[in-house]
Design a protein around this motif. Structure first.
Motif, PDB file in Angstrom:
ATOM      1  N   ASN A   1       0.817  -1.219   0.000  1.00 44.08           N
ATOM      2  CA  ASN A   1       0.000   0.000   0.000  1.00 44.08           C
ATOM      3  C   ASN A   1       0.850   1.269   0.000  1.00 44.08           C
ATOM      4  O   ASN A   1       0.568   2.233   0.701  1.00 44.08           O
ATOM      5  CB  ASN A   1      -0.948  -0.006   1.214  1.00 44.08           C
ATOM      6  N   GLY A   2       1.934   1.217  -0.771  1.00 47.01           N
ATOM      7  CA  GLY A   2       2.826   2.366  -0.867  1.00 47.01           C
ATOM      8  C   GLY A   2       3.982   2.336   0.111  1.00 47.01           C
ATOM      9  O   GLY A   2       4.857   3.201   0.067  1.00 47.01           O
ATOM     10  N   GLY A   3       4.008   1.349   0.981  1.00 42.73           N
ATOM     11  CA  GLY A   3       5.100   1.239   1.950  1.00 42.73           C
ATOM     12  C   GLY A   3       4.940   2.214   3.097  1.00 42.73           C
ATOM     13  O   GLY A   3       4.031   3.041   3.126  1.00 42.73           O
ATOM     14  N   GLY A   4       5.833   2.105   4.070  1.00 43.02           N
ATOM     15  CA  GLY A   4       5.760   2.954   5.247  1.00 43.02           C
ATOM     16  C   GLY A   4       6.585   2.373   6.373  1.00 43.02           C
ATOM     17  O   GLY A   4       7.671   1.816   6.142  1.00 43.02           O
ATOM     18  N   ILE A   5       6.073   2.456   7.590  1.00 40.12           N
ATOM     19  CA  ILE A   5       6.769   1.951   8.764  1.00 40.12           C
ATOM     20  C   ILE A   5       7.165   0.481   8.541  1.00 40.12           C
ATOM     21  O   ILE A   5       6.413  -0.318   7.986  1.00 40.12           O
ATOM     22  CB  ILE A   5       5.868   2.090  10.018  1.00 40.12           C
ATOM     23  N   ARG A   6       8.387   0.149   8.945  1.00 44.32           N
ATOM     24  CA  ARG A   6       8.847  -1.242   8.846  1.00 44.32           C
ATOM     25  C   ARG A   6       8.205  -2.043   9.977  1.00 44.32           C
ATOM     26  O   ARG A   6       8.364  -1.702  11.151  1.00 44.32           O
ATOM     27  CB  ARG A   6      10.372  -1.309   8.954  1.00 44.32           C
ATOM     28  N   VAL A   7       7.478  -3.088   9.602  1.00 43.37           N
ATOM     29  CA  VAL A   7       6.815  -3.946  10.579  1.00 43.37           C
ATOM     30  C   VAL A   7       7.345  -5.361  10.414  1.00 43.37           C
ATOM     31  O   VAL A   7       7.297  -5.935   9.316  1.00 43.37           O
ATOM     32  CB  VAL A   7       5.288  -3.940  10.404  1.00 43.37           C
ATOM     33  N   ASN A   8       7.859  -5.910  11.495  1.00 47.32           N
ATOM     34  CA  ASN A   8       8.351  -7.288  11.519  1.00 47.32           C
ATOM     35  C   ASN A   8       7.454  -8.110  12.432  1.00 47.32           C
ATOM     36  O   ASN A   8       7.017  -7.620  13.485  1.00 47.32           O
ATOM     37  CB  ASN A   8       9.789  -7.339  12.028  1.00 47.32           C
ATOM     38  N   PHE A   9       7.198  -9.345  12.046  1.00 52.04           N
ATOM     39  CA  PHE A   9       6.336 -10.223  12.837  1.00 52.04           C
ATOM     40  C   PHE A   9       7.054 -11.551  12.999  1.00 52.04           C
ATOM     41  O   PHE A   9       7.349 -12.228  12.005  1.00 52.04           O
ATOM     42  CB  PHE A   9       4.994 -10.418  12.124  1.00 52.04           C
ATOM     43  N   LEU A  10       7.344 -11.912  14.242  1.00 47.96           N
ATOM     44  CA  LEU A  10       8.064 -13.158  14.516  1.00 47.96           C
ATOM     45  C   LEU A  10       7.063 -14.294  14.684  1.00 47.96           C
ATOM     46  O   LEU A  10       6.204 -14.256  15.570  1.00 47.96           O
ATOM     47  CB  LEU A  10       8.914 -13.016  15.785  1.00 47.96           C
ATOM     48  N   VAL A  11       7.174 -15.296  13.836  1.00 43.33           N
ATOM     49  CA  VAL A  11       6.240 -16.421  13.833  1.00 43.33           C
ATOM     50  C   VAL A  11       7.043 -17.716  13.799  1.00 43.33           C
ATOM     51  O   VAL A  11       7.901 -17.904  12.938  1.00 43.33           O
ATOM     52  CB  VAL A  11       5.302 -16.346  12.617  1.00 43.33           C
ATOM     53  N   ASP A  12       6.751 -18.620  14.757  1.00 40.66           N
ATOM     54  CA  ASP A  12       7.526 -19.858  14.886  1.00 40.66           C
ATOM     55  C   ASP A  12       9.012 -19.511  14.963  1.00 40.66           C
ATOM     56  O   ASP A  12       9.863 -20.135  14.326  1.00 40.66           O
ATOM     57  CB  ASP A  12       7.242 -20.802  13.714  1.00 40.66           C
ATOM     58  N   TYR A  13       9.298 -18.493  15.767  1.00 40.99           N
ATOM     59  CA  TYR A  13      10.659 -17.973  15.909  1.00 40.99           C
ATOM     60  C   TYR A  13      11.329 -18.601  17.132  1.00 40.99           C
ATOM     61  O   TYR A  13      10.708 -18.762  18.187  1.00 40.99           O
ATOM     62  CB  TYR A  13      10.618 -16.450  16.083  1.00 40.99           C
ATOM     63  N   GLY A  14      12.608 -18.933  16.979  1.00 33.36           N
ATOM     64  CA  GLY A  14      13.401 -19.406  18.105  1.00 33.36           C
ATOM     65  C   GLY A  14      14.773 -18.768  18.059  1.00 33.36           C
ATOM     66  O   GLY A  14      15.360 -18.630  16.984  1.00 33.36           O
ATOM     67  N   TRP A  15      15.277 -18.373  19.203  1.00 34.45           N
ATOM     68  CA  TRP A  15      16.571 -17.683  19.211  1.00 34.45           C
ATOM     69  C   TRP A  15      17.681 -18.613  18.721  1.00 34.45           C
ATOM     70  O   TRP A  15      18.626 -18.167  18.047  1.00 34.45           O
ATOM     71  CB  TRP A  15      16.882 -17.119  20.593  1.00 34.45           C
ATOM     72  N   GLU A  16      17.585 -19.909  19.036  1.00 36.35           N
ATOM     73  CA  GLU A  16      18.610 -20.836  18.554  1.00 36.35           C
ATOM     74  C   GLU A  16      18.540 -20.978  17.031  1.00 36.35           C
ATOM     75  O   GLU A  16      19.578 -21.035  16.358  1.00 36.35           O
ATOM     76  CB  GLU A  16      18.450 -22.191  19.241  1.00 36.35           C
ATOM     77  N   TRP A  17      17.325 -21.032  16.508  1.00 36.51           N
ATOM     78  CA  TRP A  17      17.151 -21.066  15.047  1.00 36.51           C
ATOM     79  C   TRP A  17      17.756 -19.810  14.422  1.00 36.51           C
ATOM     80  O   TRP A  17      18.427 -19.887  13.388  1.00 36.51           O
ATOM     81  CB  TRP A  17      15.654 -21.163  14.733  1.00 36.51           C
ATOM     82  N   ASP A  18      17.545 -18.671  15.042  1.00 39.53           N
ATOM     83  CA  ASP A  18      18.035 -17.397  14.507  1.00 39.53           C
ATOM     84  C   ASP A  18      19.559 -17.376  14.458  1.00 39.53           C
ATOM     85  O   ASP A  18      20.165 -16.897  13.493  1.00 39.53           O
ATOM     86  CB  ASP A  18      17.518 -16.255  15.392  1.00 39.53           C
ATOM     87  N   LEU A  19      20.198 -17.905  15.495  1.00 36.81           N
ATOM     88  CA  LEU A  19      21.650 -17.851  15.608  1.00 36.81           C
ATOM     89  C   LEU A  19      22.349 -19.000  14.877  1.00 36.81           C
ATOM     90  O   LEU A  19      23.572 -19.001  14.786  1.00 36.81           O
ATOM     91  CB  LEU A  19      22.070 -17.880  17.075  1.00 36.81           C
ATOM     92  N   ALA A  20      21.584 -19.945  14.363  1.00 36.54           N
ATOM     93  CA  ALA A  20      22.181 -21.155  13.802  1.00 36.54           C
ATOM     94  C   ALA A  20      23.083 -20.887  12.603  1.00 36.54           C
ATOM     95  O   ALA A  20      23.966 -21.679  12.291  1.00 36.54           O
ATOM     96  CB  ALA A  20      21.084 -22.147  13.405  1.00 36.54           C
ATOM     97  N   GLY A  21      22.866 -19.752  11.938  1.00 38.48           N
ATOM     98  CA  GLY A  21      23.680 -19.454  10.764  1.00 38.48           C
ATOM     99  C   GLY A  21      25.015 -18.817  11.075  1.00 38.48           C
ATOM    100  O   GLY A  21      25.843 -18.620  10.179  1.00 38.48           O
ATOM    101  N   LEU A  22      25.251 -18.484  12.353  1.00 40.66           N
ATOM    102  CA  LEU A  22      26.499 -17.828  12.723  1.00 40.66           C
ATOM    103  C   LEU A  22      27.682 -18.771  12.562  1.00 40.66           C
ATOM    104  O   LEU A  22      27.604 -19.958  12.873  1.00 40.66           O
ATOM    105  CB  LEU A  22      26.433 -17.335  14.169  1.00 40.66           C
ATOM    106  N   LYS A  23      28.775 -18.213  12.111  1.00 47.38           N
ATOM    107  CA  LYS A  23      29.989 -19.012  11.933  1.00 47.38           C
ATOM    108  C   LYS A  23      30.872 -18.900  13.167  1.00 47.38           C
ATOM    109  O   LYS A  23      30.454 -18.420  14.214  1.00 47.38           O
ATOM    110  CB  LYS A  23      30.713 -18.557  10.670  1.00 47.38           C
TER     111      LYS A  23
END
Length: 207
Positions: A108-130
């Motif tokens: 709709n033209g864009g605007g405020i950045r909105v993020n929605f965490l769904v089935d999110y886990g901190w370990e999953w998030d960090l798993a890509g770190l080397k």
């Protein structure tokens, strides 16, 4: 800004309802908060939908909060926003209806950045770190939530004093404001109190 919308089940229990009924009552507060944040000039807001750990709850609750998240994202998608859903999209509990939003999309033209965490886990998030030794920019680039900015303020409804795994890297220097009111009972002044409180903090980011 990070939002932890806690207290839905406790709210339902106090209202004499099954616990799973509380999640649907959190939709209107989420929409109100988005409008308040946009009007206040907030550039980015991240909602904590549900975590991988939450999926260990009874099936009727998992079904209820999954459906509530799908409806919440649908409401957000009708607004002028830049929307991103972040979570383990390969998980069987990730709502397939949200797959189109796992890449940031201007709506709709864009605007405020909105993020929605769904089935999110901190370990999953960090798993890509080397291995250790990477510089900070590189580490942030390797996060699965890499398109979410550093969080300045986390607001949690429901009275609990914990992050519950919410974006551990982005929240490393975040200030933390707790609202004792349950999320379905959110009032606009909760948001304004948090902003007034934050403006009085000595934000040094470790410096």
């Amino acid at each position: 800004m990070g939002i932890i919308p806690d207290g839905n089940r406790r709210w339902a229990r106090r209202a004499g309802l099954p616990k799973e009924d509380g999640y649907a009552h959190g939709l209107a507060p989420g929409s109100l908060l988005l409008h308040l944040a946009r009007d206040a000039g907030i550039q980015e807001i991240t909602y904590y939908g549900f975590t991988t750990d939450n999926c260990r709850r009874p099936p009727e609750q998992v079904k209820a909060f999954s459906e509530a998240c799908v409806e919440a994202v649908g409401i957000i998608a009708s607004e002028p926003v830049s929307l991103l859903v972040v979570g383990d999209k390969d998980s069987p509990t990730f709502p397939k209806e949200l797959l189109p939003y796992t890449t940031r999309t201007d709506l709709n033209g864009g605007g405020i950045r909105v993020n929605f965490l769904v089935d999110y886990g901190w370990e999953w998030d960090l798993a890509g770190l080397k291995a250790p030794g990477n510089n900070r920019k590189k580490i942030c680039d390797e996060l699965r939530s890499c398109d979410i900015s550093r969080v300045d303020l986390v607001i949690r409804w429901g009275g609990m004093r914990r992050l519950s795994g919410f974006l551990p890297v982005q929240s490393v220097y975040a200030d933390f404001f707790v609202v004792d009111r349950m999320w379905p009972d959110l009032q606009a002044d909760d948001f304004f109190q948090a902003l007034r409180w934050y403006q009085k903090q000595d934000v040094t980011l470790g410096g």
